[in-house]
Design an enzyme around this catalytic site. Structure first.
Site, PDB file in Angstrom:
ATOM      1  N   SER A  21      47.279  18.894 -16.530  1.00  0.00           N
ATOM      2  CA  SER A  21      47.722  19.699 -17.671  1.00  0.00           C
ATOM      3  C   SER A  21      47.661  21.174 -17.302  1.00  0.00           C
ATOM      4  O   SER A  21      47.677  21.530 -16.120  1.00  0.00           O
ATOM      5  CB  SER A  21      46.873  19.380 -18.903  1.00  0.00           C
ATOM      6  OG  SER A  21      47.456  19.937 -20.067  1.00  0.00           O
ATOM      7  N   ASN A  22      47.584  22.054 -18.272  1.00  0.00           N
ATOM      8  CA  ASN A  22      47.530  23.496 -18.021  1.00  0.00           C
ATOM      9  C   ASN A  22      46.647  24.142 -19.071  1.00  0.00           C
ATOM     10  O   ASN A  22      46.162  23.474 -19.988  1.00  0.00           O
ATOM     11  CB  ASN A  22      48.940  24.088 -18.020  1.00  0.00           C
ATOM     12  CG  ASN A  22      49.657  23.772 -19.309  1.00  0.00           C
ATOM     13  OD1 ASN A  22      49.300  24.274 -20.369  1.00  0.00           O
ATOM     14  ND2 ASN A  22      50.654  22.902 -19.242  1.00  0.00           N
ATOM     15  N   ALA A  23      46.473  25.465 -18.970  1.00  0.00           N
ATOM     16  CA  ALA A  23      45.486  26.154 -19.817  1.00  0.00           C
ATOM     17  C   ALA A  23      46.031  26.609 -21.172  1.00  0.00           C
ATOM     18  O   ALA A  23      45.363  27.353 -21.893  1.00  0.00           O
ATOM     19  CB  ALA A  23      44.933  27.358 -19.055  1.00  0.00           C
ATOM     20  N   SER A  24      47.210  26.143 -21.544  1.00  0.00           N
ATOM     21  CA  SER A  24      47.783  26.577 -22.830  1.00  0.00           C
ATOM     22  C   SER A  24      46.867  26.206 -24.000  1.00  0.00           C
ATOM     23  O   SER A  24      46.343  25.090 -24.063  1.00  0.00           O
ATOM     24  CB  SER A  24      49.143  25.901 -23.032  1.00  0.00           C
ATOM     25  OG  SER A  24      49.549  26.054 -24.358  1.00  0.00           O
ATOM     26  N   ALA A  88      53.853  24.750 -23.280  1.00  0.00           N
ATOM     27  CA  ALA A  88      53.741  24.814 -21.825  1.00  0.00           C
ATOM     28  C   ALA A  88      53.987  23.391 -21.331  1.00  0.00           C
ATOM     29  O   ALA A  88      53.076  22.552 -21.332  1.00  0.00           O
ATOM     30  CB  ALA A  88      52.362  25.314 -21.427  1.00  0.00           C
TER      31      ALA A  88
END
Ligand code: CTP
Length: 205
Positions: A21-24, A88
């Protein structure tokens, strides 16, 4: 207007319990939802996991993966006047996710990733003449040039360009461009202020 807004960071599963995943944080997407609701618009929110409290009064659709988000956008796009892709979305997903939890070994592990569908690009090429499609561009260099390229390639009516520092931050600096006007800079503002300006710019079109 009826706004369709996406938020959050998608999860791409490696096995049933692990994902990329990502830091959104989903903060920008939720700020856009609040700004649109406060301006009297109807809002449908398609959100990947996010730490934000979802504002009351929105039609909420929860998804996890880029593929689920794409299906949901395809289902709801025709009924909206404006799509804002603030999510994101992962650009890649594991090509062959394991069906059961992977066991650890002492060996190097290589994951094969497959590109996901570009949802914004799909919307830009399927919009009708009355629909507005807006996206974000996250760039660490040549911000405006790259964002403008994205705007053209994805056939967007508006692009909001920002830098990686904006991810999960309370305040940020963004540059906004519409198809018919030059860049406007919004400096060190809260995401709520930025959201209000984005919604107002779209209303004026
Ligand atoms: N986006 C999308 N579908 C994807 C990836 C991104 O709809 N599979 C949307 C995002 O929601 C955002 C915009 O495209 O509004 C730009 O995302 P960004 O990550 O900046 O750019 P990419 O087009 O993914 O290109 P790159 O990562 O190479 O800069």
């Amino acid at each position: 207007m009826h706004f369709l807004i996406t938020a959050g960071g998608t999860r791409e599963y490696i096995d049933p319990v692990r994902f990329i995943s990502n830091a959104s944080s989903g903060r920008m997407g939720c700020a856009l939802v609040r700004a649109a609701l406060r301006a009297g618009h109807k809002v449908t929110l398609i959100t990947a996991p996010s730490s934000q409290h979802v504002p009351a009064g929105v039609t909420l659709i929860k998804v996890e993966t880029a593929s689920e988000m794409f299906q949901a956008v395809k289902r709801h796009f025709a009924k909206c006047d404006c799509l804002i892709m603030a999510a994101a979305v992962a650009d890649y997903a594991p090509a062959r996710p394991a069906k059961t939890k992977m066991k650890k070994t002492a060996n190097l592990l290589t994951l094969k990733l497959r590109p996901t569908a570009d949802i914004l690009k799909w919307a830009g090429s399927h919009k009708n003449s009355g629909q507005v499609v807006a996206g974000f561009a996250l760039e660490d260099k040549a911000l405006k040039r790259r964002a403008e390229k994205k705007m053209l390639e994805k056939n967007l009516d508006m692009i909001v360009a920002n830098t990686p520092e904006a991810i999960a931050a309370e305040r940020s600096t963004v540059w906004i461009k519409t198809a018919c006007a030059d860049w406007t800079k919004i400096e060190n503002a809260s995401k709520q202020t930025i959201a209000r300006k984005i919604i107002r710019t779209i209303e004026r079109r």
